[in-house]
Design a protein around this motif. Structure first.
Motif, PDB file in Angstrom:
ATOM      1  N   ASP A   1      52.427  57.366  30.686  1.00  0.00           N
ATOM      2  CA  ASP A   1      53.421  56.519  30.027  1.00  0.00           C
ATOM      3  C   ASP A   1      52.791  55.478  29.101  1.00  0.00           C
ATOM      4  N   ILE A   2      51.484  55.263  29.213  1.00  0.00           N
ATOM      5  CA  ILE A   2      50.738  54.373  28.328  1.00  0.00           C
ATOM      6  C   ILE A   2      49.556  55.167  27.768  1.00  0.00           C
ATOM      7  N   ASP A   3      49.288  55.030  26.485  1.00  0.00           N
ATOM      8  CA  ASP A   3      48.279  55.865  25.831  1.00  0.00           C
ATOM      9  C   ASP A   3      46.882  55.267  25.813  1.00  0.00           C
ATOM     10  N   VAL A   4      46.754  53.961  25.823  1.00  0.00           N
ATOM     11  CA  VAL A   4      45.443  53.318  25.819  1.00  0.00           C
ATOM     12  C   VAL A   4      45.481  52.187  26.838  1.00  0.00           C
ATOM     13  N   CYS A   5      44.497  52.154  27.742  1.00  0.00           N
ATOM     14  CA  CYS A   5      44.513  51.137  28.794  1.00  0.00           C
ATOM     15  C   CYS A   5      43.096  50.823  29.228  1.00  0.00           C
ATOM     16  N   ARG A   6      42.913  49.594  29.644  1.00  0.00           N
ATOM     17  CA  ARG A   6      41.645  49.126  30.181  1.00  0.00           C
ATOM     18  C   ARG A   6      41.818  48.892  31.672  1.00  0.00           C
ATOM     19  N   PRO A   7      41.084  49.593  32.548  1.00  0.00           N
ATOM     20  CA  PRO A   7      41.270  49.394  33.993  1.00  0.00           C
ATOM     21  C   PRO A   7      40.785  48.019  34.436  1.00  0.00           C
ATOM     22  N   THR A   8      41.491  47.450  35.393  1.00  0.00           N
ATOM     23  CA  THR A   8      41.083  46.182  35.972  1.00  0.00           C
ATOM     24  C   THR A   8      40.103  46.438  37.113  1.00  0.00           C
ATOM     25  N   ALA A   9      39.684  45.367  37.765  1.00  0.00           N
ATOM     26  CA  ALA A   9      38.704  45.492  38.841  1.00  0.00           C
ATOM     27  C   ALA A   9      39.189  46.435  39.941  1.00  0.00           C
ATOM     28  N   ALA A  10      40.484  46.395  40.231  1.00  0.00           N
ATOM     29  CA  ALA A  10      41.021  47.203  41.331  1.00  0.00           C
ATOM     30  C   ALA A  10      40.915  48.696  41.064  1.00  0.00           C
ATOM     31  N   ASP A  11      40.956  49.100  39.794  1.00  0.00           N
ATOM     32  CA  ASP A  11      40.970  50.523  39.447  1.00  0.00           C
ATOM     33  C   ASP A  11      39.708  50.986  38.747  1.00  0.00           C
TER      34      ASP A  11
ATOM     35  N   ASP B   1      41.002  38.707  40.817  1.00  0.00           N
ATOM     36  CA  ASP B   1      39.900  39.418  41.462  1.00  0.00           C
ATOM     37  C   ASP B   1      38.545  38.892  40.983  1.00  0.00           C
ATOM     38  N   ILE B   2      38.432  38.679  39.682  1.00  0.00           N
ATOM     39  CA  ILE B   2      37.165  38.213  39.122  1.00  0.00           C
ATOM     40  C   ILE B   2      36.823  36.821  39.622  1.00  0.00           C
ATOM     41  N   PHE B   3      37.801  35.919  39.584  1.00  0.00           N
ATOM     42  CA  PHE B   3      37.498  34.543  39.968  1.00  0.00           C
ATOM     43  C   PHE B   3      37.439  34.361  41.484  1.00  0.00           C
ATOM     44  N   ARG B   4      37.997  35.273  42.216  1.00  0.00           N
ATOM     45  CA  ARG B   4      37.770  35.265  43.662  1.00  0.00           C
ATOM     46  C   ARG B   4      36.307  35.606  43.939  1.00  0.00           C
ATOM     47  N   ALA B   5      35.771  36.578  43.202  1.00  0.00           N
ATOM     48  CA  ALA B   5      34.358  36.936  43.365  1.00  0.00           C
ATOM     49  C   ALA B   5      33.449  35.786  42.921  1.00  0.00           C
ATOM     50  N   ILE B   6      33.823  35.101  41.838  1.00  0.00           N
ATOM     51  CA  ILE B   6      33.060  33.937  41.387  1.00  0.00           C
ATOM     52  C   ILE B   6      33.118  32.839  42.439  1.00  0.00           C
ATOM     53  N   GLY B   7      34.314  32.596  42.984  1.00  0.00           N
ATOM     54  CA  GLY B   7      34.459  31.581  44.026  1.00  0.00           C
ATOM     55  C   GLY B   7      33.651  31.898  45.260  1.00  0.00           C
ATOM     56  N   ASP B   8      33.639  33.170  45.662  1.00  0.00           N
ATOM     57  CA  ASP B   8      32.840  33.575  46.826  1.00  0.00           C
ATOM     58  C   ASP B   8      31.358  33.287  46.592  1.00  0.00           C
ATOM     59  N   SER B   9      30.906  33.577  45.362  1.00  0.00           N
ATOM     60  CA  SER B   9      29.497  33.358  45.049  1.00  0.00           C
ATOM     61  C   SER B   9      29.140  31.874  45.084  1.00  0.00           C
ATOM     62  N   ILE B  10      29.983  31.038  44.500  1.00  0.00           N
ATOM     63  CA  ILE B  10      29.732  29.592  44.501  1.00  0.00           C
ATOM     64  C   ILE B  10      29.750  29.047  45.927  1.00  0.00           C
ATOM     65  N   SER B  11      30.736  29.501  46.697  1.00  0.00           N
ATOM     66  CA  SER B  11      30.871  29.023  48.076  1.00  0.00           C
ATOM     67  C   SER B  11      29.652  29.378  48.914  1.00  0.00           C
TER      68      SER B  11
ATOM     69  N   ILE C   1      29.479  40.902  38.907  1.00  0.00           N
ATOM     70  CA  ILE C   1      29.753  42.099  38.104  1.00  0.00           C
ATOM     71  C   ILE C   1      29.766  43.336  38.989  1.00  0.00           C
ATOM     72  N   ASN C   2      28.856  43.423  39.934  1.00  0.00           N
ATOM     73  CA  ASN C   2      28.830  44.581  40.835  1.00  0.00           C
ATOM     74  C   ASN C   2      30.088  44.659  41.686  1.00  0.00           C
ATOM     75  N   VAL C   3      30.695  43.498  41.986  1.00  0.00           N
ATOM     76  CA  VAL C   3      31.921  43.480  42.784  1.00  0.00           C
ATOM     77  C   VAL C   3      33.119  43.914  41.956  1.00  0.00           C
ATOM     78  N   VAL C   4      33.223  43.423  40.735  1.00  0.00           N
ATOM     79  CA  VAL C   4      34.437  43.662  39.935  1.00  0.00           C
ATOM     80  C   VAL C   4      34.318  44.878  39.028  1.00  0.00           C
ATOM     81  N   GLY C   5      33.145  45.530  38.997  1.00  0.00           N
ATOM     82  CA  GLY C   5      33.005  46.745  38.210  1.00  0.00           C
ATOM     83  C   GLY C   5      31.763  46.721  37.349  1.00  0.00           C
ATOM     84  N   ALA C   6      30.727  47.450  37.796  1.00  0.00           N
ATOM     85  CA  ALA C   6      29.499  47.512  37.017  1.00  0.00           C
ATOM     86  C   ALA C   6      29.795  48.072  35.627  1.00  0.00           C
ATOM     87  N   ASP C   7      29.131  47.530  34.634  1.00  0.00           N
ATOM     88  CA  ASP C   7      29.263  47.960  33.246  1.00  0.00           C
ATOM     89  C   ASP C   7      30.547  47.468  32.584  1.00  0.00           C
ATOM     90  N   ARG C   8      31.286  46.586  33.265  1.00  0.00           N
ATOM     91  CA  ARG C   8      32.443  45.964  32.613  1.00  0.00           C
ATOM     92  C   ARG C   8      32.026  44.732  31.829  1.00  0.00           C
TER      93      ARG C   8
END
Length: 548
Positions: free
Chosen positions: A270-280, A399-409, A333-340
């Protein structure tokens, strides 16, 4: 990435009526389905964010267009842009071009647009682009006291008699002369951005109607109103006379709000061009059927962690530096998708002219021990206080900033929480300095120059940037670069301004984006232009072909 978008396409455009939406038009025809987020405005000068611009760059055309491969500006509506001293500029417009309503695209069309945006009481988001023009100061009085604003988030200004820039005059019907306050060697580089698009007279007679159904001069036009919650369809305009005509018959933009994204709809076709998020992301890159329909490459979009320098404890530079050093960028980066993404080491990405200085140095390098030492040097983290990370509510951002927060914490041994807000409210909170903790900030280039990552974001003083950053030496260096005799010299001086920024550290560079798009089986010749909209770039609708 993909082949250059600079190739000139046929002058004949596809027909702009509903009968052509069956895919039988020239060059394949058909309707392209694209995702879009929340749109702030569809009239030039009023948006200043990626989603509105993604639509506007197809419905309007500016003086120049940025080459998808090189990022260099190439004349589009402009016939010629010239100067002898970098202060007085002459812009010759191609004759015979019109808006969708048959009004001429002439000098007056650009001047009425620029004057509208430059007039302070209109409170348009891209007003600052005209601060270098003669006559700007007379059109921009100081705002009224906040207690007099009808909306506490929207500044109000006293009315002023001057409503036109004295530095912009029409030499003749198709020639504009621009007088700047001081030399600015990079002026012509900016002219492909939304702030400098033309506006039809009919649009300004009823801006409310024009926001819903823009009257542009680009290759696509709206025949029905655009709906902010559901989107809309723009058809290829049969009156288009430019050099970059589309082969598709129409594009339908589908809106995704409140944390939704397009991937599930992409997988169902239903969509022709898309960028996957961390979850996908992991599932997407490991799917062999999608591998041949993936586009990757460098992207000059930048993600930073902004600091509210007007609030404790973030008014201490060692706190700011410590939080940056506490982020394991590679690990996130490894958490949210390597090479993103790639770890950022400066405030201007490497792929931008003058970027990639690495000036952030040790403060963009993960070092928990040194981060803890800096915290102690600043007097320690406030007892019992959680680190609040403010972010707009798109699912990928969370998702990205949760991973950043985990790292800082983990690095600092302090608790954190995400403060999530809808996109519009989040922007207003940042601009109004009501954010109380580090916040997500991102920037995609308006044009290919390091200045674009420095002056618009951190310039203008504490009251006019999201961070509350104020440094007279920085402002002076920006002014010095703007007055340089050549673009090459300007680029070097802007890099010196970036070094001053690095000392004060109003934000922590975190990631440079990478283009990571997938496209459906029904389309081909998908070219991503990273200069136009982001993060992640945007597919060039003028080049894309529908195969069925």
């Amino acid at each position: 990435m993909a082949t250059s978008a600079a190739a000139v396409l046929a002058l004949s455009a596809c027909a702009g009526d509903e009968s052509d939406l069956d895919g039988e038009g020239d060059g394949g025809g058909g309707t392209l389905n694209m995702q879009i987020g929340e749109v702030f405005s569809l009239i030039p000068g009023g948006s200043g964010e990626s989603e509105g611009f993604r639509i506007m760059k197809n419905v309007y055309e500016g003086l120049v267009y940025y080459n998808a491969e090189t990022g260099e500006p190439e004349n589009l509506v402009a016939e010629e842009i010239s100067t002898e001293d970098n202060t007085t500029w002459t812009i010759k417009i191609k004759e015979g071009l019109t808006f969708h309503n048959d009004e001429p695209v002439n000098a007056e069309a650009f001047m009425r647009s620029w004057n509208r945006t430059a007039y302070g009481p209109n409170a348009l988001r891209l007003n600052y682009f005209f601060a270098t023009f003669e006559g700007y100061d007379e059109m921009n009085p100081d705002p009224l006291p906040e207690e007099e604003w009808a909306d506490p988030e929207v500044p109000e200004f006293p009315e002023v008699e001057t409503t036109e820039l004295s530095g912009v005059t029409a030499v003749d019907e198709y020639t504009i002369q621009v007088q700047l306050k001081a030399p600015f060697a990079a002026f012509s580089t900016m002219l492909g951005y939304e702030a400098f698009f033309p506006v039809a007279e009919e649009c300004l007679e009823d801006t409310e109607a024009c926001e819903k159904k823009p009257i542009g001069n680009g290759p696509f036009m709206f025949e029905e109103e655009y709906n902010l919650e559901s989107g809309g369809t723009a058809v290829a305009w049969d009156g288009y006379q430019g050099e970059h005509a589309p082969s598709i018959d129409a594009v339908e933009w589908h809106v995704y709000l409140e944390g939704d994204d397009c991937w599930a709809d992409f997988m169902t076709g239903d969509i022709d061009v898309c960028r996957p998020t961390a979850a996908d992301y992991e599932q997407a890159v490991n799917d062999p059927e999608l591998a041949e329909r993936r586009i990757t490459g460098p992207d000059p979009s930048l993600t930073v962690l902004g600091f509210p320098m007007y609030a404790e404890p973030y008014d201490d530079v060692n706190i700011r530096r410590a939080i940056s050093m506490a982020i394991d960028r590679e690990g996130v980066i490894n958490v949210v998708g390597a090479d993103r993404f790639v770890p950022a080491t400066s405030w201007v990405p490497e792929s931008i002219l003058g970027g990639g200085t690495g000036i952030c140095g040790e403060y963009c390098t993960h070092n928990p021990e040194e981060a803890q030492r800096l915290i102690e040097e600043a007097g320690g983290w406030p007892e019992g206080q959680k680190l609040e990370l403010w972010v707009n509510d798109a699912s990928d951002n969370l998702d990205i900033f949760r991973a950043i927060g985990d790292s800082i914490s983990e690095s600092l041994g302090i608790e954190y929480e995400l403060v999530s807000m809808e996109w519009g409210d989040f922007l207003l909170a940042r601009e109004g300095h009501t954010v109380e903790g580090p916040f997500r900030s991102g920037w995609s280039p308006d044009y290919n120059l390091n200045e674009n990552y420095l002056e618009p974001i951190y310039g203008g003083g504490a009251a006019t940037n999201d961070y509350g950053f104020e440094n007279e030496e920085y402002n002076a260096k920006i002014a010095e670069a703007g007055a340089a005799a050549s673009l090459e010299e300007a680029v070097e001086i802007y890099a010196e301004a970036e070094a001053i920024l690095a000392e004060d550290f109003p934000s922590a560079p975190v990631f440079e984006d990478k283009v990571n798009f997938f496209y459906s089986e029904r389309v081909s010749n998908v070219i991503v232009n990273p200069i136009y909209a982001g993060p992640g770039g945007d597919a060039e609708l003028r080049d894309i072909v529908i195969n069925e």
